[in-house]
Design an enzyme around this catalytic site. Structure first.
Site, PDB file in Angstrom:
ATOM      1  N   GLU A 160       0.822  -1.197   0.000  1.00 21.91           N
ATOM      2  CA  GLU A 160       0.000   0.000   0.000  1.00 21.91           C
ATOM      3  C   GLU A 160       0.858   1.249   0.000  1.00 21.91           C
ATOM      4  OE1 GLU A 160      -3.321   0.002   2.510  1.00 21.91           O
ATOM      5  OE2 GLU A 160      -3.903  -1.995   1.841  1.00 21.91           O
ATOM      6  N   CYS A 240       4.152  -6.260   8.838  1.00 24.41           N
ATOM      7  CA  CYS A 240       5.149  -5.746   9.788  1.00 24.41           C
ATOM      8  C   CYS A 240       5.169  -6.657  11.005  1.00 24.41           C
ATOM      9  CB  CYS A 240       4.798  -4.326  10.219  1.00 24.41           C
ATOM     10  SG  CYS A 240       6.031  -3.587  11.320  1.00 24.41           S
ATOM     11  N   GLY A 291       5.255  -1.560   7.381  1.00 23.37           N
ATOM     12  CA  GLY A 291       6.577  -2.092   7.687  1.00 23.37           C
ATOM     13  C   GLY A 291       7.447  -1.166   8.507  1.00 23.37           C
ATOM     14  N   GLU A 292       8.523  -1.732   8.991  1.00 26.82           N
ATOM     15  CA  GLU A 292       9.538  -1.012   9.779  1.00 26.82           C
ATOM     16  C   GLU A 292      10.777  -0.886   8.891  1.00 26.82           C
ATOM     17  OE1 GLU A 292      11.994   0.711  11.385  1.00 26.82           O
ATOM     18  OE2 GLU A 292      10.639   0.530  13.112  1.00 26.82           O
ATOM     19  N   SER A 321      10.519   6.958   9.369  1.00 31.48           N
ATOM     20  CA  SER A 321      10.053   6.789  10.743  1.00 31.48           C
ATOM     21  C   SER A 321      10.397   5.386  11.231  1.00 31.48           C
ATOM     22  CB  SER A 321       8.536   6.992  10.794  1.00 31.48           C
ATOM     23  OG  SER A 321       8.063   6.753  12.100  1.00 31.48           O
ATOM     24  N   ASN A 424      -6.251   6.649  14.597  1.00 31.46           N
ATOM     25  CA  ASN A 424      -7.226   6.274  13.571  1.00 31.46           C
ATOM     26  C   ASN A 424      -7.747   4.887  13.881  1.00 31.46           C
ATOM     27  OD1 ASN A 424      -6.767   8.615  11.781  1.00 31.46           O
ATOM     28  ND2 ASN A 424      -4.708   7.741  11.647  1.00 31.46           N
ATOM     29  N   CYS A 467      -2.704   6.967   9.097  1.00 28.58           N
ATOM     30  CA  CYS A 467      -1.627   6.319   9.828  1.00 28.58           C
ATOM     31  C   CYS A 467      -2.098   5.087  10.578  1.00 28.58           C
ATOM     32  CB  CYS A 467      -1.029   7.294  10.833  1.00 28.58           C
ATOM     33  SG  CYS A 467       0.147   8.391  10.101  1.00 28.58           S
TER      34      CYS A 467
HETATM   35  S1  SF4 Z   1       3.190   1.374  13.577  1.00 25.85           S
HETATM   36 FE1  SF4 Z   1       4.804   0.942  12.038  1.00 25.85          FE
HETATM   37  S2  SF4 Z   1       6.313  -0.318  13.151  1.00 25.85           S
HETATM   38 FE2  SF4 Z   1       4.415  -0.370  14.380  1.00 25.85          FE
HETATM   39  S3  SF4 Z   1       3.325  -2.235  13.630  1.00 25.85           S
HETATM   40 FE3  SF4 Z   1       2.565  -0.478  12.431  1.00 25.85          FE
HETATM   41  S4  SF4 Z   1       3.833  -0.497  10.570  1.00 25.85           S
HETATM   42 FE4  SF4 Z   1       4.908  -1.742  12.108  1.00 25.85          FE
END
Ligand code: SF4
Length: 476
Positions: A160, A240, A291-292, A321, A424, A467
């Site tokens: 996405e 993630c 993802g991270e 981030s 959200n 977000c």
């Molecule tokens: S906020 Fe970011 S790091 Fe945390 S689970 Fe969601 S995508 Fe992964």
């Protein structure tokens, strides 16, 4: 892997025995193996055995493409031509690269090469102009046939990406506006507060259809260009493993890492859709999608280098981030300014106790360890570290939390700003959206402590583009 943990291989997560602090029993802990061992070789890839018969050129930089050309007996400058066509002219099909001879194009195709740029296959349009895309990474990514082969085999999947015309306010106050101006925090926040958080509605128009790999995607064209600036939110992994409890993406678990081409390709696909003119249009990139990024560090930074060196974007228009992956932050601190995006820390809580409750990663790297790593980053003139803070109703939005965050941020001694995000809501997540009054009080406390504070606009909530809402939500 700690002895207290056992792997749930079917979902790419690790389960931990209850910690002694009285936290909930058998909580899902999404620290994936890399986070535990810091060895990327232990990353889980579920589709690594998928046969790959196509080799994407997209994702290779000019140097690698030149080496490719040399290997097959062509002059190295052919690689530069390929890079120019794919990254600057945004040509998506090998037969359309007219700077290469027809025989060379045919030869490359016969050997299995294709451009292989990710492709938008579905568009969700919000009433506020935000667009959420399903981007199909439709090529295997086994570029091992190329010099410096990059990555593992990839599957046919969608990720996405979000387009936010006029941005979401998160970019405010970062000192990177081209004319050197910055909006006044107080003024910006007052404006944002008039956009009170609302619950998501699935009122978005669904356009386009998810096509099979073999057929080109047909999606409706973008609306006429009416934006003066925009922000693109880019994904770095499918799913993630960090499993922040307020985030829909975390519910997916980790499916796989994206390659450099798949990360950079999201940007190029969106540029193409909206006719973005690099060097003229004001477009910011935020690596805050699925993802991270710092758990896919090499591919993430390779994508950044592509976007800077081959596409021509400024790293000062990019923000990455992280949830607080300390080894990743330490590596990031060593990156040269030429390719280093700005850094945002997903803080989300005033102290380790609450952060550990909502972000299991905090048990591995608590706040002070994260701050120590952040201090290693040599900031540019006027650059600030951004602390992202998701306000969860009744959990992280109290007056005492705001005062604690103010003390925490000031204690770091870093030039910093805080981006507040009213949570959200998403299906299956039990937190509540904070009251507008609580959000305003939180903002005021930080602002009165002298900390530039912005409230990010809730963009695209009605299409689950905001977000923490990215989960390949295709039900429309
Ligand atoms: S906020 Fe970011 S790091 Fe945390 S689970 Fe969601 S995508 Fe992964």
């Amino acid at each position: 892997m700690p002895s207290a943990a056992r792997r749930d291989w079917s979902r790419g997560r690790i389960w931990f025995k209850p910690p002694p602090s009285g936290l909930r029993e058998r909580r899902k802990c999404s620290i994936l193996s890399q986070a535990v061992t810091e060895k990327s070789s232990q990353l889980v890839h579920f589709d690594a055995t998928r046969p790959v018969d196509k080799r994407p050129l997209f994702g290779l930089d000019a140097e690698a493409l030149s080496a490719c050309m040399t290997e097959i007996g062509e002059p190295a400058w052919r690689g530069r031509q390929l890079a120019e066509a794919m990254y600057r002219q945004r040509v998506a099909e090998l037969p359309e690269i007219s700077t290469l001879s027809k025989s060379l194009r045919q030869r490359l195709a016969a050997e299995g090469w294709e451009v292989g740029r990710p492709e938008i296959v579905q568009v969700f349009q919000s009433v506020d102009g935000t667009e959420r895309y399903l981007v199909q990474c439709h090529s295997g990514d086994d570029q091992t046939g190329a010099p410096g082969g990059r990555s593992i085999a990839a599957g046919v999947e969608t990720v996405e990406t979000v387009w936010m015309p006029e941005g979401d306010g998160g970019e405010s106050g970062d000192g990177s506006e081209p004319d050197g101006s910055e909006s006044d925090p107080g003024e910006a926040d007052t404006r944002e507060m008039s956009r009170a958080p609302s619950f998501p509605r699935f009122s978005a128009e669904r356009v386009g259809k998810h096509k099979s790999q073999s057929s080109p995607a047909q999606v409706d064209p973008a609306p006429e260009k009416s934006w003066s600036r925009a922000t693109i939110c880019v994904s770095s992994q499918v799913g993630c493993a960090v499993n922040c409890h307020f985030c829909l993406t975390g519910k997916l678990g980790l499916q796989r890492n994206l390659s450099a081409g798949e990360i950079a390709g999201q940007v190029i696909a969106v540029f193409e859709r909206h006719g973005v003119e690099v060097g003229r249009d004001r477009v910011n990139l935020v690596f805050m999608g699925m993802g991270e990024p710092f758990l896919n560090y090499d591919n993430f930074m390779a994508a950044v280098r592509l976007l800077v060196r081959e596409v021509g974007l400024s790293p000062q228009r990019m923000t990455v981030s992280t949830s607080g992956i300390v080894p990743g932050i330490e590596r990031f601190a060593q990156e040269p300014d030429e390719v280093r995006p700005k850094l945002a820390i997903s803080l989300n809580a005033p102290n380790d106790e609450i952060r550990g409750e909502i972000m299991p990663i905090n048990r591995k790297w608590p706040i002070e360890a994260v701050m120590d790593a952040v201090r290693q980053v040599r900031l540019r003139s006027r650059e600030r570290i951004t602390f992202e803070y998701v306000l969860l109703g009744g959990v992280t939005d109290k007056a005492e939390h705001a005062a604690e965050v103010a003390r925490l941020v000031r204690r770091t001694g870093l030039p910093a700003k805080v981006n507040l995000i009213a949570w959200n809501s998403g299906p299956g997540i039990e937190y509540t959206t904070p009251q507008p009054a609580a959000v305003e009080n939180f903002r005021l406390t930080l602002a009165n402590a002298g900390i530039p504070t912005y409230l990010r606009k809730p963009r695209g909530r009605d299409i689950f583009a905001a977000c923490g809402q990215l989960k390949r939500t295709v039900e429309g």
